[in-house]
Design an enzyme around this catalytic site. Structure first.
Site, mmCIF file in Angstrom:
data_model
loop_
_atom_site.group_PDB
_atom_site.id
_atom_site.type_symbol
_atom_site.label_atom_id
_atom_site.label_comp_id
_atom_site.label_asym_id
_atom_site.label_seq_id
_atom_site.Cartn_x
_atom_site.Cartn_y
_atom_site.Cartn_z
ATOM 1 N N TYR A 299 -75.989 -0.053 82.289
ATOM 2 C CA TYR A 299 -76.170 -1.159 81.420
ATOM 3 C C TYR A 299 -77.207 -2.090 82.271
ATOM 4 C CZ TYR A 299 -75.455 -5.698 79.424
ATOM 5 O OH TYR A 299 -75.579 -7.128 79.080
ATOM 6 N N ASP B 16 -66.667 2.269 84.127
ATOM 7 C CA ASP B 16 -66.846 1.179 82.955
ATOM 8 C C ASP B 16 -66.585 2.236 81.673
ATOM 9 O OD1 ASP B 16 -68.015 -0.317 80.955
ATOM 10 O OD2 ASP B 16 -69.468 -1.071 82.197
ATOM 11 N N ARG C 156 -56.667 -20.413 85.401
ATOM 12 C CA ARG C 156 -57.451 -19.750 86.171
ATOM 13 C C ARG C 156 -57.130 -18.458 86.798
ATOM 14 N NH1 ARG C 156 -59.591 -21.451 90.894
ATOM 15 N NH2 ARG C 156 -59.982 -23.417 90.082
ATOM 16 N N LYS D 112 -66.719 -5.785 73.452
ATOM 17 C CA LYS D 112 -66.917 -4.679 72.308
ATOM 18 C C LYS D 112 -65.859 -4.406 71.571
ATOM 19 C CE LYS D 112 -71.152 -5.449 74.382
ATOM 20 N NZ LYS D 112 -70.962 -5.934 75.470
HETATM 21 C C1 3LM Z 1 -75.069 -4.415 75.233
HETATM 22 N N1 3LM Z 1 -73.675 -4.951 76.991
HETATM 23 O O1 3LM Z 1 -75.714 -4.703 74.223
HETATM 24 P P1 3LM Z 1 -70.314 -8.571 78.643
HETATM 25 N N2 3LM Z 1 -70.798 -2.823 80.688
HETATM 26 C C2 3LM Z 1 -71.468 -2.249 79.342
HETATM 27 C C3 3LM Z 1 -71.946 -3.182 78.528
HETATM 28 O O2 3LM Z 1 -72.781 -2.499 77.681
HETATM 29 C C4 3LM Z 1 -72.114 -4.288 78.754
HETATM 30 C C5 3LM Z 1 -71.175 -5.073 79.817
HETATM 31 C C6 3LM Z 1 -70.808 -4.131 80.792
HETATM 32 C C7 3LM Z 1 -74.553 -5.436 75.975
HETATM 33 C C8 3LM Z 1 -74.426 -6.591 75.812
HETATM 34 S S1 3LM Z 1 -77.157 -7.406 76.069
HETATM 35 C C9 3LM Z 1 -77.489 -8.926 76.820
HETATM 36 C C10 3LM Z 1 -75.476 -7.669 75.465
HETATM 37 C C11 3LM Z 1 -71.325 -0.912 79.446
HETATM 38 C C12 3LM Z 1 -72.439 -5.389 77.801
HETATM 39 C C13 3LM Z 1 -71.085 -6.605 79.810
HETATM 40 O O3 3LM Z 1 -70.574 -9.426 79.775
HETATM 41 O O4 3LM Z 1 -68.748 -8.892 78.042
HETATM 42 O O5 3LM Z 1 -71.417 -8.832 77.816
HETATM 43 O O6 3LM Z 1 -70.205 -7.158 78.860
HETATM 44 O O7 3LM Z 1 -75.400 -3.351 75.671
#
Ligand code: 3LM
Length: 405
Positions: free
Chosen positions: A119, A191, A66, A216
């Site tokens: 987001y 971000d 962790r 992503k």
């Molecule tokens: C999406 N986005 O479909 P995770 N920062 C950005 C993001 O686009 C995202 C995160 C952080 C999407 C996920 S929506 C339920 C699916 C600019 C995620 C968060 O925790 O790895 O999903 O990242 O836009």
């Protein structure tokens, strides 16, 4: 005699060379070309004293996965190298990265300034969680270069934004905004999910910290959830030992760390192809009579085009659009697509389409979406790596069907 690949006297290597090689010596250990996956959750101490010293930070060595894991340490070194930061910490998701950063760096009474568009789950973290614990969140229009200075107060600690923003592709001038924040002693967090370090490196433009949803483009194949924060060694230590270790527990599985190391090797060539394909599709959409607006920074007339040209290598694979006729027509368009898959997330090989109002940004109320610049008619495309003629044909068939009615 030639110096070894990672020696400091070698001239800087290109992005993809470093994405493939940085921090790993295949001749060490068993000579495996591919770095091993260290599955151990815990690590043996040579003596009781050695264990105590590792806990106290007085002796080197791993303790528990962790906190740190050898496979993920390589990934962290590689991400720091590619983003131009001193250090990095990987997490179990992008929200794990943003949450670990926020919870470890802010206290009740502090304030965070952020752009208008975020987001959906980041917006929810800020307003539904951080505010509950006494952190104030204020939105500033960061497209207006002068707006920031007037909003900074003695309790402002962090400035956070996405560029381009999810989902409306607002392009923020990283260098100008980071300079203004630094002048007031505030840390800038960017971000960089939409771009990846291949296309944009915020730390080189003055930002203090970069976060990613590594789910992503960094992973690139839709088969893992992960996050990363890159920044100074001091900030990363705080985020790792206070945020990830004690507050969120959002650590990354070594198996997913391995998949990310694999994904990084092709990041450069994937981002080139995402950008090629998106440029062709954005230009096609911009000329189609059924389309009201296309938001893609690679279009010469796009609002963020000049800034984008300065701070990005290419314009990436994300497009937002609105159709004439608004949301209902938009939903029919989404349902008519055959090759684009109806799904949230982005940055995969497969092209994806989704409707932010009812999906990724449904964490906003409709009033909040209106105030924050997210229209109900917005459709988001994550342009994948398929042959662009096939993607264009899919868009064209769906649009023509609507336009013919
Ligand atoms: C999406 N986005 O479909 P995770 N920062 C950005 C993001 O686009 C995202 C995160 C952080 C999407 C996920 S929506 C339920 C699916 C600019 C995620 C968060 O925790 O790895 O999903 O990242 O836009």
């Amino acid at each position: 005699m030639e110096s070894p690949p990672n020696s400091p006297d070698r001239k800087p290597q290109g992005f993809t060379t470093r994405a493939i090689h940085h921090g790993y010596d295949p001749y060490a250990g068993f000579g495996s070309l591919i770095p091993p996956i260290h599955v151990s959750s815990t690590y043996a101490f040579r003596s009781a004293e050695d264990g105590g010293q590792r806990f106290a930070g007085e002796a080197p060595g791993y303790i528990y996965s962790r906190l740190a894991n050898p496979t993920n340490s390589l990934l962290e070194a590689r991400m720091a190298e590619l983003e131009g930061g001193e250090a990095a910490v990987v997490t179990g998701s992008g929200m794990g990265a943003i949450g670990s950063l926020m919870w470890s760096m802010l206290s009740p009474g502090d304030e965070i300034l952020t752009d208008m568009t975020l987001y959906g789950c980041t917006f929810a973290l800020f307003h539904h969680a951080m505010e509950k614990f006494g952190v104030q969140v204020r939105h500033v229009d960061l497209l207006d270069g002068d707006a920031l200075a007037g909003q900074i107060s003695p309790v402002t600690k962090l400035l956070f934004f996405e560029t381009p923003a999810n989902p409306n592709m607002r392009v923020i001038d990283i260098e100008a905004v980071a300079r203004a924040a630094r002048g007031h002693g505030i840390k800038t967090v960017v971000d960089n999910t939409y771009m990846s370090p291949y296309l944009q490196r915020p730390i080189e433009l003055g930002a203090d910290l970069v976060v990613h949803s590594a789910t992503k483009y960094l992973g690139g194949h839709g088969d893992l959830l992960a996050g990363v924060v890159v920044g100074s060694a001091e900030d990363i230590e705080t985020i790792r030992y206070r945020g990830v270790k004690n507050m969120t527990g959002s650590c990354l599985s070594a198996f997913d760390g391995h998949l990310l190391l694999r994904g990084l090797k092709t990041l450069g060539i994937r981002m080139e192809l995402h950008s090629d394909n998106a440029q062709v599709l954005a230009e096609f959409l911009a000329c189609h009579p059924a389309v009201q607006h296309v938001y893609y920074p690679g279009l010469p007339g796009a609002p963020g085009h000049a800034v984008a040209k300065r701070q990005m290598r290419r314009f990436g694979g994300m497009i937002a659009l609105e159709l004439k006729g608004g949301m209902q027509i938009g939903l029919r368009f989404i349902n008519s697509l055959k090759l684009f898959t109806r799904a949230v997330s982005l940055g995969d090989c497969e092209s994806l389409v989704q409707h932010p109002t009812s999906m990724t940004h449904s964490t906003y109320t409709s009033d909040e979406r209106r105030r924050h610049g997210i229209t109900d008619g917005t459709i988001r495309l994550s342009v994948g790596l398929e042959d662009v003629e096939d993607l264009k044909e899919d868009l064209e068939a769906a649009l023509d069907a609507i336009y013919a009615d």
